[in-house]
Design an enzyme around this catalytic site. Structure first.
Site, PDB file in Angstrom:
ATOM      1  N   HIS A 177       7.555   1.516 -26.441  1.00  0.00           N
ATOM      2  CA  HIS A 177       8.512   2.181 -25.549  1.00  0.00           C
ATOM      3  C   HIS A 177       8.641   3.672 -25.784  1.00  0.00           C
ATOM      4  O   HIS A 177       9.471   4.315 -25.147  1.00  0.00           O
ATOM      5  CB  HIS A 177       9.900   1.550 -25.698  1.00  0.00           C
ATOM      6  CG  HIS A 177      10.046   0.223 -25.026  1.00  0.00           C
ATOM      7  ND1 HIS A 177      10.340   0.082 -23.691  1.00  0.00           N
ATOM      8  CD2 HIS A 177       9.920  -1.029 -25.516  1.00  0.00           C
ATOM      9  CE1 HIS A 177      10.404  -1.214 -23.382  1.00  0.00           C
ATOM     10  NE2 HIS A 177      10.148  -1.904 -24.474  1.00  0.00           N
ATOM     11  N   LYS A 190      22.594   8.615 -18.850  1.00  0.00           N
ATOM     12  CA  LYS A 190      21.613   8.051 -19.756  1.00  0.00           C
ATOM     13  C   LYS A 190      21.965   8.484 -21.172  1.00  0.00           C
ATOM     14  O   LYS A 190      22.830   9.324 -21.371  1.00  0.00           O
ATOM     15  CB  LYS A 190      20.192   8.482 -19.398  1.00  0.00           C
ATOM     16  CG  LYS A 190      19.998   9.979 -19.240  1.00  0.00           C
ATOM     17  CD  LYS A 190      18.570  10.304 -18.807  1.00  0.00           C
ATOM     18  CE  LYS A 190      18.349   9.992 -17.338  1.00  0.00           C
ATOM     19  NZ  LYS A 190      17.239   9.083 -17.086  1.00  0.00           N
ATOM     20  N   ARG A 191      21.283   7.894 -22.147  1.00  0.00           N
ATOM     21  CA  ARG A 191      21.500   8.277 -23.535  1.00  0.00           C
ATOM     22  C   ARG A 191      21.355   9.789 -23.689  1.00  0.00           C
ATOM     23  O   ARG A 191      20.483  10.398 -23.077  1.00  0.00           O
ATOM     24  CB  ARG A 191      20.466   7.539 -24.399  1.00  0.00           C
ATOM     25  CG  ARG A 191      20.576   7.755 -25.884  1.00  0.00           C
ATOM     26  CD  ARG A 191      19.756   6.700 -26.614  1.00  0.00           C
ATOM     27  NE  ARG A 191      18.398   6.588 -26.079  1.00  0.00           N
ATOM     28  CZ  ARG A 191      17.345   7.233 -26.576  1.00  0.00           C
ATOM     29  NH1 ARG A 191      17.488   8.064 -27.591  1.00  0.00           N
ATOM     30  NH2 ARG A 191      16.143   7.052 -26.057  1.00  0.00           N
ATOM     31  N   LYS A 235      15.702  14.246 -22.934  1.00  0.00           N
ATOM     32  CA  LYS A 235      16.170  13.869 -21.592  1.00  0.00           C
ATOM     33  C   LYS A 235      16.767  15.060 -20.853  1.00  0.00           C
ATOM     34  O   LYS A 235      17.012  15.010 -19.668  1.00  0.00           O
ATOM     35  CB  LYS A 235      17.167  12.707 -21.692  1.00  0.00           C
ATOM     36  CG  LYS A 235      16.521  11.411 -22.193  1.00  0.00           C
ATOM     37  CD  LYS A 235      17.529  10.296 -22.319  1.00  0.00           C
ATOM     38  CE  LYS A 235      16.925   9.036 -22.901  1.00  0.00           C
ATOM     39  NZ  LYS A 235      16.012   8.319 -21.986  1.00  0.00           N
ATOM     40  N   THR A 247      14.299   3.341 -16.333  1.00  0.00           N
ATOM     41  CA  THR A 247      14.610   2.313 -15.333  1.00  0.00           C
ATOM     42  C   THR A 247      15.781   2.757 -14.458  1.00  0.00           C
ATOM     43  O   THR A 247      15.945   2.270 -13.354  1.00  0.00           O
ATOM     44  CB  THR A 247      14.941   0.957 -15.986  1.00  0.00           C
ATOM     45  OG1 THR A 247      15.958   1.141 -16.975  1.00  0.00           O
ATOM     46  CG2 THR A 247      13.707   0.359 -16.632  1.00  0.00           C
ATOM     47  N   LYS A 263      16.725   2.184 -10.305  1.00  0.00           N
ATOM     48  CA  LYS A 263      18.007   1.685  -9.786  1.00  0.00           C
ATOM     49  C   LYS A 263      18.590   2.648  -8.763  1.00  0.00           C
ATOM     50  O   LYS A 263      19.102   2.227  -7.714  1.00  0.00           O
ATOM     51  CB  LYS A 263      18.990   1.487 -10.948  1.00  0.00           C
ATOM     52  CG  LYS A 263      18.557   0.426 -11.947  1.00  0.00           C
ATOM     53  CD  LYS A 263      19.353   0.525 -13.249  1.00  0.00           C
ATOM     54  CE  LYS A 263      18.696  -0.299 -14.336  1.00  0.00           C
ATOM     55  NZ  LYS A 263      19.252  -0.020 -15.680  1.00  0.00           N
TER      56      LYS A 263
END
Length: 807
Positions: free
Chosen positions: A358, A548-549, A554, A656, A660
């Site tokens: 991952h 998100k985290r 990110k 993911t 969504k």
């Protein structure tokens, strides 16, 4: 109705009502007059559970009768969220349950909100595991999920004066009506000790042992066709209280063993910045992995006798490196307990295990200090050395260089000697898959380049997916109703049929109906966030969302700096016709991740300044939503207009959330990273906003004397925004709070915030232009919905089943 008649997907509201009242009285212990909302909630769950149990048992019997192959999915996280709404929908009983409860003046949605979010995961890894479990059941594939029954799990996040504060998540404080304890499924888990030569065999004699006890939760597939099992392990001391110590007055010391066992299942990802934290992490991973592998082997021998046939009846999938010690544990059981020769056991192990990678981040590819690993797991260390000798001999026969052989080795001999868990998982599996096309190709050329050269057929791609039941049908019923009216209900069983919407993308009436649903979702979210944060939001503004985290790759920081630049431009040019925006952030930072926690504080400082400035009132609002979880995602995603997927290219394995958002009609602004690339290919370049460096360009830039200072000083918007943050405009109480964070952008900027800023800023202004053409925006939304049905976890699981598991 007689209670002898079982509930089923075809049950009527009156049947359900009889069951609920019976359960309320005889299992909850309340009558209708005395029952409180939480009593009705429990009775509702237990009533539904009764219907599920019959399908569960039938599914299990069918698997045993057909001697079918099972999938065993090992994951340190299962971010399952609330189960009541999902299970009702999949059993086809939502409407009937609503009617039954309404007879007693109760609202089903209010009862659903009483269910705590299971604190079993952190982010995408755990949510993917939950989607996969639901899809396995929906596709009628026999499966067990294995994980840890965390008592507190991922922390509950509170924001105090803008700072993240970690609190225990007490989701089990009132019990869990979904789970079943399985006292018969208990296994001894050892640590430390010594390995003794017994002549024909060796025996590991652990210095300490604890017991793993199973708790089973049913996982319901779509239309109730199959119910699989999520088996979570809790820990118990073999001697929970030492009475001699207790009676001698050492009341605390008498309970030490139980406290140590409890620590194993208390918290997900304990901070690993101390030696004791590191050891706890390794103990946790071995605890759940060993219990799971023992359970799998026990079941196989019980029903199929010959352990050599394990690959024919079991497919073990490792979700990331956390359970990769499974390779050594399975070898230990096969060799030490079941008497197989080492080479034969090695072939059985490889044929049984698959490994999903991952991440390409080196720090996330777990490795353990060799002395720690050898002290806790001495027999496993011996087995790893034996495996390593075989692998390195293969590499030598393949005429690989010393440098390649060093990279392949399961033990890193440079500096501090470490056991490389990703390498162990790679060599011990017959299949190693990435989770997006780009990620898989990068695996072959970066972290696993040399292993791929040695085993060129093992790496394959399985692009992630999300379950459409949770992430469309249940979280966005208004949109589902509109789609049904437009193209029929075939998409409920096959999301690929959403493609029929393409022919209607420019239909003005359909666009207006979908826009009405979106606005309704935004009104509901604005109301909810007003309650949570006190901030009033305009539902007609563009809802721009990054949830998100919190991690530097990110790039929440890129979004925040651009927000500051936009704020400055709105103030400097009030005469322009600005598009009103609401910036929504959510996510948790690891407790020991200083910069991530500082980014959360920055988001809240920026929000406080902007939201109180009348010069931009109505044009820009910023909200950081505390304690982001599955239930909040189910509210936020259907209300989003713009999905922020802006990671540094080459660093996000898949994502993911991007799927969504698109499934619910949001446009994506993002880099060519992870699954963004495949989303772009499916929705079309005109229906997504792509910016920034590619993965190859990122690698080239880093390797060729990247100079972020020159870029910052040549970009007026970027320079002004960074200067404002750096000088304390948003932190007047502590002007130097963000100095080091901003200095890091000038001096190194590993995540290339500066390099991508101008492209991102330009893309955001282009989004403004798109928003001002409602018809075109709506058409793009429809084309996103129409073309992301492929990103269903059903499709992903079919690929795993065909290419990896052979089920």
């Amino acid at each position: 109705m007689s209670l002898d008649v079982p509930l089923s997907p075809g049950s009527k509201a009156a049947d359900i009502d009889v069951h609920i009242i019976d359960v309320l009285r005889h299992r909850v212990g309340k009558d209708e007059r005395a029952a409180k909302p939480h009593d009705w909630y429990t009775a509702t769950v237990l009533t539904l559970r009764d219907a599920i149990i019959d399908v569960w048992m039938e599914s299990t019997r069918d698997t045993y009768d057909s001697a079918g192959k099972r999938v065993y999915y090992l994951s340190l996280e299962f971010l399952i969220g609330r189960l009541l709404r999902d299970a009702l929908s999949n059993m086809g009983l939502t409407r009937e349950m609503e009617l039954a409860l309404r007879e007693h003046g109760l609202d089903l949605s209010a009862l659903e909100d009483l269910e705590p979010d299971a604190a079993l995961g952190n982010g995408g890894l755990g949510r993917l595991a939950a989607c996969f479990m639901e899809s396995l059941a929906s596709l009628d594939i026999p499966a067990y999920g294995y994980g840890i029954r965390y008592k507190n799990g991922m922390f509950r996040q509170r924001i105090d004066d803008g700072w993240q504060v970690e609190l225990p998540e007490t989701w089990l404080s009132h019990g869990n009506p979904w789970e079943f304890p399985r006292r018969e499924s208990a296994y001894r888990i050892g640590f430390g000790g010594e390995v003794v030569d017994r002549g024909d065999a060796v025996e590991w004699i652990p210095a300490e042992q604890i017991e793993a006890i199973a708790y089973d939760t049913p996982v319901v597939g779509w239309r109730g066709k199959r119910v699989n099992t999520l088996r979570l392990w809790t820990a118990r001391a073999l001697d929970p209280i030492k009475l001699d110590k207790f009676n001698a007055g050492d009341h605390v010391g008498a309970l030490v063993d139980e406290a140590e066992a409890d620590a194993l299942v208390r918290v997900l990802y304990p901070a690993d910045n101390t030696p004791s934290g590191l050891e706890l992490r390794l103990r946790q991973e071995f605890f759940f992995t060993s219990a799971s592998i023992q359970d799998i082997v026990r079941r196989h021998v019980q029903y199929h006798t010959d352990v050599r046939t394990l690959p024919d009846k079991a497919a073990i999938q490792l979700n990331d490196t956390h359970p990769s010690v499974a390779v050594a544990e399975l070898m230990r059981l096969l060799v030490d307990i079941h008497g197989l020769e080492f080479n034969e056991a090695w072939e059985v192990t490889k044929a049984t295990i698959g490994y999903t990678n991952h991440t390409l981040l080196p720090e996330a590819l777990e490795s353990w200090q060799l002395p720690l690993f050898e002290r806790l797991l001495p027999r496993h260390m011996q087995i790893i050395y034996a495996i390593n000798s075989r692998v390195l001999r293969e590499a030598r026969r393949a005429e690989m260089t010393d440098e390649q052989i060093s990279a392949i080795s399961l033990v890193d001999e440079h500096g501090e000697r470490r056991v490389r868990m990703a390498n162990l998982a790679f060599v011990g599996a017959h299949s190693i898959n990435g989770v997006a096309a780009l990620h898989t190709e990068l695996m072959k050329t970066t972290v696993f380049a040399d292993l791929h050269a040695l085993y060129p057929t093992r790496i394959n791609n399985k692009t992630n997916g999300v379950t459409p039941r949770r992430w469309l049908l249940k979280c966005n019923p208004g949109l589902v109703s509109v789609i049904k009216d437009a193209i029929g209900d075939g998409f409920l069983d096959d999301t690929a049929k959403l493609a029929d919407l393409n022919a209607l993308a420019d239909d003005a009436a359909l666009g207006e109906r979908i826009a009405e649903v979106k606005r309704s979702n935004k009104v509901a979210l604005a109301t909810h966030l007003k309650t949570l944060t006190g901030i009033r939001l305009d539902p007609d503004a563009l809802f721009d969302v990054q949830i998100k985290r919190i991690h530097e790759y990110k790039r929440q920081l890129l979004n925040l700096i651009e927000t500051v630049a936009l704020y400055d431009q709105i103030r400097s040019h009030p005469e322009r016709d600005w598009v009103p925006r609401v910036k929504i952030f959510g996510g948790k930072a690891a407790p020991s991740y200083h910069n991530a926690k500082l980014i959360i504080k920055l988001a809240n400082d920026i929000a406080r300044r902007i939201n109180s400035d009348p010069s931009v009132g109505g044009l820009l609002k910023v909200v950081f939503v505390a304690n982001y979880n599955v239930s909040l995602a189910e509210r936020i995603i259907p209300a989003a207009d713009l999905s922020e997927q802006i990671s540094t290219a080459g660093m996000e394995a898949s994502g993911t959330g991007n799927m969504k958002f698109a499934l619910n009609g949001a446009l994506t602004i993002g880099t060519l990273d992870g699954a963004n690339i495949e989303i772009k290919d499916r929705v079309g370049d005109a229906n997504i906003a792509i910016f920034g460096l590619t993965a190859d360009e990122v690698a080239f830039t880093r390797a060729n004397n990247y100079n972020p200072r020159a870029i910052i000083e040549s970009s007026p918007e970027l320079f002004q925004a960074i200067t404002a943050i750096q000088s304390g405009v948003f932190s007047p109480d502590d002007p130097d709070r963000y100095k080091d964070l901003m200095d890091g952008l000038y001096d190194s900027d590993w995540f290339l915030v500066a390099a991508d800023f101008d492209g991102y800023h330009t893309a955001q202004r282009a989004i403004d232009t798109r928003w001002e053409n409602p018809a075109a925006w709506r058409a793009s939304c429809i084309r996103n919905i129409a073309n992301v049905g492929w990103f269903s976890s059903d499709r992903t699981i079919r690929e795993y089943a065909k290419d990896i598991w052979n089920v």
